[in-house]
Motif scaffolding. Structure first.
Motif, mmCIF file in Angstrom:
data_model
loop_
_atom_site.group_PDB
_atom_site.id
_atom_site.type_symbol
_atom_site.label_atom_id
_atom_site.label_comp_id
_atom_site.label_asym_id
_atom_site.label_seq_id
_atom_site.Cartn_x
_atom_site.Cartn_y
_atom_site.Cartn_z
ATOM 1 N N PRO A 153 42.534 49.522 48.043
ATOM 2 C CA PRO A 153 44.012 49.545 48.785
ATOM 3 C C PRO A 153 44.147 50.864 49.264
ATOM 4 C CG PRO A 153 43.844 48.520 46.630
ATOM 5 C CD PRO A 153 42.387 49.052 46.693
ATOM 6 N N GLY A 154 44.789 51.048 50.378
ATOM 7 C CA GLY A 154 45.247 52.289 51.043
ATOM 8 C C GLY A 154 46.390 52.163 51.719
ATOM 9 N N TYR A 155 47.025 53.432 52.413
ATOM 10 C CA TYR A 155 48.209 53.333 53.109
ATOM 11 C C TYR A 155 48.133 52.936 54.566
ATOM 12 C CZ TYR A 155 49.637 56.587 49.129
ATOM 13 O OH TYR A 155 49.636 57.312 47.826
ATOM 14 N N TRP B 126 59.833 48.687 52.064
ATOM 15 C CA TRP B 126 58.309 49.236 52.345
ATOM 16 C C TRP B 126 57.562 49.629 50.862
ATOM 17 C CZ3 TRP B 126 55.584 49.377 57.011
ATOM 18 C CH2 TRP B 126 54.502 49.823 56.724
ATOM 19 N N ASP B 127 58.209 50.474 50.093
ATOM 20 C CA ASP B 127 57.895 50.813 49.107
ATOM 21 C C ASP B 127 57.644 49.673 47.897
ATOM 22 O OD1 ASP B 127 58.009 53.384 49.907
ATOM 23 O OD2 ASP B 127 60.156 53.936 48.913
ATOM 24 N N ASP C 231 52.051 53.716 45.253
ATOM 25 C CA ASP C 231 53.407 54.342 45.433
ATOM 26 C C ASP C 231 53.643 55.040 46.658
ATOM 27 O OD1 ASP C 231 55.677 55.790 45.107
ATOM 28 O OD2 ASP C 231 54.997 56.933 43.361
ATOM 29 N N THR C 232 54.328 54.565 47.584
ATOM 30 C CA THR C 232 54.508 55.235 48.881
ATOM 31 C C THR C 232 55.847 56.107 49.060
ATOM 32 O OG1 THR C 232 55.730 53.033 49.673
ATOM 33 C CG2 THR C 232 53.414 53.490 50.180
ATOM 34 N N GLY D 7 53.441 55.494 56.027
ATOM 35 C CA GLY D 7 54.376 54.329 55.649
ATOM 36 C C GLY D 7 54.793 53.608 56.773
ATOM 37 N N PRO D 8 56.287 53.351 56.785
ATOM 38 C CA PRO D 8 56.787 52.708 58.251
ATOM 39 C C PRO D 8 56.675 53.527 59.390
ATOM 40 C CG PRO D 8 58.554 53.431 56.619
ATOM 41 C CD PRO D 8 57.072 53.769 55.862
ATOM 42 N N LEU D 9 56.128 54.704 59.341
ATOM 43 C CA LEU D 9 56.064 55.456 60.742
ATOM 44 C C LEU D 9 54.702 55.405 61.194
ATOM 45 C CD1 LEU D 9 57.912 58.887 60.420
ATOM 46 C CD2 LEU D 9 58.681 56.749 61.602
#
Lengths: 499, 499
Positions: A345-347, A385-386, A396-397, A404-406
């Motif tokens: 899992p990654g961002y 998102w988090d 944990d974002t 994240g959303p950007l």
């Protein structure tokens, strides 16, 4: 353009679409050039030139004479394939004529501003700054969705998605993703435990760019890419561009690492072969276009994931890698397989593996759908998102907007309704290979012997040549005996990652 | 395009020409791509796409509303620069509207057929086969010349030449070339005797392509080429293409030899810097276009011959060459100078040295002028060719059509009136440097010190920035105090080759 009243309407329409196809050719080559060649000083002039061509295309597409020509063509004697072409002409006409000029311009302005600022805001983790521009992008997209909804009779988000994935809607998508959400997080955990017992050796670089390029081209030839009708070049963001007669694929190279460029090239080759094999006798006509973005992605993922990660393929690929860079223990086929199948899992969506990728897509779908349907506002995105990343991937974002959303260009560009296509493509690719195994009983043995023709033959017959002749459901039924069935994707993942 | 009647005509016209400029941008990039990148399979689709853009441009240029807009604009209050722009607009309008559509199509057909067949006929030395197609090309060109003559009031050949070299005519050209013919063959003989006493060492290869490319780019930077607004690539026939904001130069490399790629790049850099430095605030408008083909060639030859063969330049270039390939005796500045200045009559124009080049041009001018004026027929060419080559260069060309009248693409393409521009360019380049030496008294010392800025500054002020603001004669007078004066060319050649 004027449609002479003595010409049968259908014939006049085919001529118009051929002209649009010619204009799309220069747009496509100029766009590729911009990404692969253009020095920075050329940007403004190129934007002006492409805007001119876009304006000419737009004028042709919105000629008031078209409505009656399309209506009259419905009354003319057409065969089934021509009728399918007319259906796709109408689709394109609806999409080009649904939005008033003022909204098109507002959208262009809002997305250009938002995307331009985003390039600085993302590295600066500047969510607040992004919101300032993004609100207008969302406002325009909602209006666009409303207008498209009126034209098509679809729900607003469905109407946006219909531009990329005709026939797909939230009702079906919620079922597909609802199911996936049930078993995917568990499967990811199970696979990670399984893989922890089998660590993989890392290849030791550097890997010279010239050798990487030669390896990519060798593998592309093996995969059947026609270099008489295409090229491989370099761009920051790899893509498949150009025209069917001259497909321009790009990848990117880093001396530290060769798997990204290699599997990037394999992925784009899937897009490229679809383009190179769309029906020649219909080129220029809407019926010859790729069926949908999901079906296009099913081709790149058929090449990258279904075929490119196939143990028999990897066993043949390993010696090519050793020839390119000199042998080393990490290049043993078993180790290579472990390497490319590693789940973590990654961002970042674009770096995600096959198993965690759908989590990224479901997260974005859930958010953007509610955004378009006015259930949430742009400032609600980070919390959602988090929560989603924690639930789906255990990450944990909080506060990390840039990863994240950007992270994606889709939202700043106002492309809502596109994300689901990636996972639909993965599902379709699994379904194609399940059908292929029924139709070609010795498929795995053929792949293990390095004979990839049966794969290309099946795809050519069932996907590439039909192009947009049938609806997506009909295409899937004719190819595989059933409409999209996500069970094949689950079976594929379990077989690949738990074996 | 429709010119709204409320807009002042001049403003409406500038908008039209901006649109044409945008279309020329995509044409130019697509043409460059065709030469530098396109795989063979893309050719037919590209031709279709470019024909579409050409048709759109043609329609814009021949809009019947333009005539009255141009007439009305004459009555509007314009400043001197705008008036010059309007004059150039009229020129372009006349040239686009002089020929009836049917003749344009006949020409396209005849030249496409002739040029296509020529590609095989030239290597096969097939003059008879060539004649079959070439007769129609000549017939069309005579008709074209007749029509252009009626529009412009010029003699037929002058009217053709006017498209490339406005203001130049046979009367002046006959004087220029008549003079040249008197002294050139004698000078060639004299120089050859002189050079026979100073043989030059040949560099020993191979010269790796990567090192040649790096050397070319290094020298181009030294010459001020802006790589933020341009590139260097490879094509079979080197050319300067692209757009002012993004100039695409090409050269070609052979491992056996590096002077061709290097001096090819220097030559194209002259064209490229002219393009990169045309007046930005007027881009898109006809007044910002290069003044003429002869003036364009005067820039490439200013860079290649005047500057690139300058002993001070060569002394600075020599160590760069040694760094690129490792030192060897042939790279001594004196030897390099002898090498690049070697004069040797040969069959092929594009391979000719500075001294014999004008002979090739005069030969072609003499033939094509009489062809257009119906004094001779296509079948008379070989005899005239043989006689001219014997007289001017002392070569026997009988029966050798492929290295004779079949060698250039200009005639199969119907480009009559272009050849003189090459030698006009050489004459102008000599004149610019003579003027520069008056204006910059230490010019030669600066060049010898490797400071090339004074050269670029002079050219920018006197040639690049004025662009098409004045007639060619006026441009020359403002730059150098006199209209074209061939005495500078003779003085230059004598100083360079008999020193």
């Amino acid at each position: 353009m004027t449609l002479a009243s003595t010409t049968p309407s259908y014939d006049g329409l085919t001529q118009l679409f051929t002209r649009l196809h010619h204009l799309a050719h220069v747009q496509s080559i100029a766009y590729w050039d911009q990404a692969a060649n253009m020095p920075p000083g050329g940007a403004a002039a190129r934007a002006g030139a492409l805007a001119e061509v876009a304006a000419i295309s737009h004028r042709l597409r919105t000629d008031p004479a078209l409505r009656s020509a399309l209506e009259q063509a419905q009354e003319e004697a057409l065969d089934e394939h021509q009728r399918a072409n007319l259906r796709e002409m109408c689709r394109e006409w609806r999409s080009a004529n649904a939005l008033p000029e003022a909204l098109v311009q507002r959208k262009q302005l809002a997305t250009a501003r938002c995307e331009h600022a985003w390039r600085r805001q993302r590295p600066a983790n500047d969510w607040a700054g992004f919101l300032d521009n993004f609100r207008e992008v969302v406002s325009v997209a909602r209006e666009e969705a409303q207008l498209l909804s009126q034209t098509t009779g679809l729900a607003p988000y469905d109407a946006l998605m219909d531009q990329y994935e005709p026939g797909m809607g939230c009702a079906q998508l919620d079922r597909l993703f609802g199911d996936l959400r049930q078993w995917l997080p568990g499967l990811i955990r199970q696979v990670r435990e399984h893989q922890a017992r089998q660590p993989a050796l890392r290849p030791v670089g550097p890997f010279p760019v010239a050798a990487q390029r030669a390896l990519c081209e060798r593998v592309m030839r093996w995969l059947g890419f026609d270099f008489d009708a295409g090229r491989l070049d370099v761009s920051t963001h790899p893509f498949a561009g150009g025209v069917p007669e001259d497909v321009r694929l790009t990848t990117r190279f880093s001396e530290q690492e060769f798997l990204t460029s290699l599997y990037g090239a394999i992925h784009e080759t899937g897009h490229g072969r679809y383009e190179q094999n769309r029906p020649r006798e219909w080129l220029g006509q809407p019926v010859s276009l790729a069926r949908s973005m999901g079906i296009h992605e099913s081709q790149s993922l058929a090449f990258e994931m279904q075929l490119g990660h196939h143990p028999g393929f990897v066993a043949r690929l390993a010696p090519m890698i050793a020839e390119a860079f000199g042998d080393q223990p990490a290049f043993a086929p078993d180790n290579l397989l472990r390497l490319i199948n590693q789940v973590e899992p990654g961002y970042i969506r674009v770096d995600a593996d096959e198993l965690t990728y759908p989590a990224h897509v479901m997260l974005r779908y859930g958010i953007e759908r509610r955004l378009i349907e006015r259930e949430i506002e742009p400032e609600d995105i980070p919390a959602l998102w988090d929560a989603g990343m924690a639930e789906l991937l255990g990450l944990d974002t909080r506060g990390n907007f840039k990863d994240g959303p950007l992270q994606d260009v889709h939202w700043p560009e106002g492309m809502f309704g596109y994300f689901p296509c990636y996972t639909l493509g993965a599902m379709y690719a699994a379904q194609w290979f399940a059908a292929m195994r029924r139709d070609v009983p010795d498929l795995d043995a053929q792949i293990s012997a390095g004979h990839l023709a049966p794969v290309a033959d099946w795809l050519r017959q069932h996907i590439w040549q039909p192009a947009s002749r049938w609806s997506t459901d009909e295409l899937a039924r004719r190819a595989s005996g059933e409409a999209l069935n996500p069970a094949h994707f689950r079976a594929h993942l379990e077989a690949r990652y738990l074996a």
